[in-house]
Design an enzyme around this catalytic site. Structure first.
Site, short mmCIF file in Angstrom:
data_model
loop_
_atom_site.label_atom_id
_atom_site.label_comp_id
_atom_site.label_asym_id
_atom_site.label_seq_id
_atom_site.Cartn_x
_atom_site.Cartn_y
_atom_site.Cartn_z
N GLU A 215 43.34 44.40 44.94
CA GLU A 215 43.37 43.42 46.03
C GLU A 215 43.70 44.10 47.36
OE1 GLU A 215 45.79 39.98 45.21
OE2 GLU A 215 45.23 39.91 43.09
N GLU B 68 51.12 38.59 38.03
CA GLU B 68 52.43 38.57 38.69
C GLU B 68 53.55 38.00 37.82
OE1 GLU B 68 51.79 36.60 42.43
OE2 GLU B 68 50.21 37.98 43.03
#
Length: 408
Positions: A327, A222
């Site tokens: 995810e 991220e």
């Protein structure tokens, strides 16, 4: 090679401050003082309380977003929060289906606290169901190096040993992330040289410990904000964009055989964030920095799975990297209803089909497989039922959607 000049242009992707925001410009969010309307043909899509973005009106109902929070310790969620989920009718095993479709695996995240639940592990341990596992928390920086130079691997080892005993691939998660950092890192007042050494030591020690056991590492997690700008954390503030190269090179030196990934959310549709990451991939590849894959986190909302997911997977794969759904979960507002569960089935099917249709998409990982241990209810108030199994380990219609997506 110095990459900062090339990367600096990416950091300039800032919100537009004018009468109306153009397509992909910011249009709202806590603290936002710029325009809140969009140019003709675009609408302001709310992604979270902190960020809204102008997107083409044609995509307004198909775009989803989630800002992933630190994963809380798993807790058991009772069935009182949702209506009975219904049941799957498929008898197929999901990893078997994935491999038959030419994928390396269908996998799941898990966490250490869940492994004492024998009913849970009875399903988790079936390698025809799951061919890969990801430790949700136990390989992160706060878990592995809570004090500088003092490493602990007991939690990660438990899951690594589970993968080995079950003949499953192991995904390392993660080396460098702005969140779940020990305070000595996040609050450190380091020089560039000091932080470079800290990143190198952490990545090298972590990856070396699991050398030969890990198929792929989420080396950098991220790195971008939703508007396409770089996250301003201790790494970026001290080293600029070069921290990405530092981490990737340290990981490659520690385990030349592991696939090295950048893992990100909200890149599953075209927009400023995806563009910034794509440009980063191009810059890294041009500079021969080791990068093997891009992880698409894929935390979605029922009825809002991006229609352009397959196109995005293809776009990144065209840069010479593999891609993976890392995810996956698809949450809904509780209580669940037959209509929501039916839509969730369709949504799961569409995500799987997108990966199945792209040769470079190596596999799909759900962010735990049961609602009992999902992170969603603790993070998004009033939402849940995001996983393919319910809290009682009963397969939901979403399970059938996954099977259908793999062609069953």
């Amino acid at each position: 090679m110095k990459l900062s000049a090339s990367f600096a242009a990416l950091a300039l992707l800032l919100p537009f401050v004018q009468a109306q925001s153009p397509v992909w410009g910011q249009c709202g969010g806590i603290g936002w003082t710029g325009p809140t309307t969009c140019t003709a043909g675009n609408v302001c899509q709310e992604y979270s309380a902190y960020y809204s973005q102008c997107i083409p009106a044609s995509q307004a109902t198909s775009v989803t977003s989630v800002s992933t929070a630190p994963n809380p310790p798993p807790t058991s969620h009772t069935s009182t929060s949702s209506a009975p989920s219904g049941a799957s009718t498929s008898t197929a095993k999901l990893n078997t289906l994935a491999k038959a479709k030419g994928k390396l695996y269908f996998g799941t995240a898990t966490d250490n606290g869940e492994l004492s639940d024998t009913a849970y592990t009875a399903i988790l341990d079936d390698n025809t169901m799951f061919g890969q596992i990801t430790p949700a928390n136990s390989m992160k920086w706060d878990a592995t190096e809570p004090q500088q130079g003092q490493f602990t691997f007991s939690g990660g080892d438990q899951i690594a040993n589970l993968a080995k005993s079950n003949g499953m691939l192991l995904r390392g998660h993660n080396c460098v992330w702005y969140n779940q950092l020990p305070s000595w890192v996040s609050n450190g007042k380091f020089t560039a040289a000091q932080l470079t050494s800290i990143i190198q030591n952490h990545c090298s020690t972590l990856v070396t410990h699991y050398k030969g056991q890990v198929y792929a590492w989420d080396v950098v997690n991220e790195p971008f904000n939703d508007d396409g700008s770089w996250r301003t954390d201790v790494f970026y503030n001290t080293l600029g964009t070069s921290y990405v190269q530092i981490a990737l090179e340290a990981a490659r030196a520690a385990d030349p055989d592991a696939k090295l990934y950048i893992n990100e959310y909200n890149i599953e549709y075209a927009g400023a964030k995806a563009t910034s990451l794509l440009n980063l991939v191009k810059t890294l590849k041009a500079a021969s920095v080791p990068l093997d894959g891009i992880g698409f986190q894929s935390h979605f909302i029922v009825g809002q799975v991006p229609t352009g997911l397959q196109s995005q997977l293809t776009t990144f794969a065209a840069q010479g990297v593999e891609v993976a759904i890392t995810e996956l979960d698809i949450r809904m507002t509780l209580p669940s209803t037959p209509a929501l569960l039916a839509q969730q089935k369709t949504d799961y099917s569409n995500v799987i089909k997108a990966c199945a249709s792209v040769e470079a998409c190596v596999g799909v990982t759900v962010w735990d497989w049961t609602d009992k241990y999902s992170w969603v209810p603790n993070t998004f108030s009033g939402q849940g039922a995001a996983c393919p199994w319910d809290q009682n380990f009963v397969r939901k219609p979403a399970y059938d959607g996954i099977a259908i997506g793999f062609g069953n």
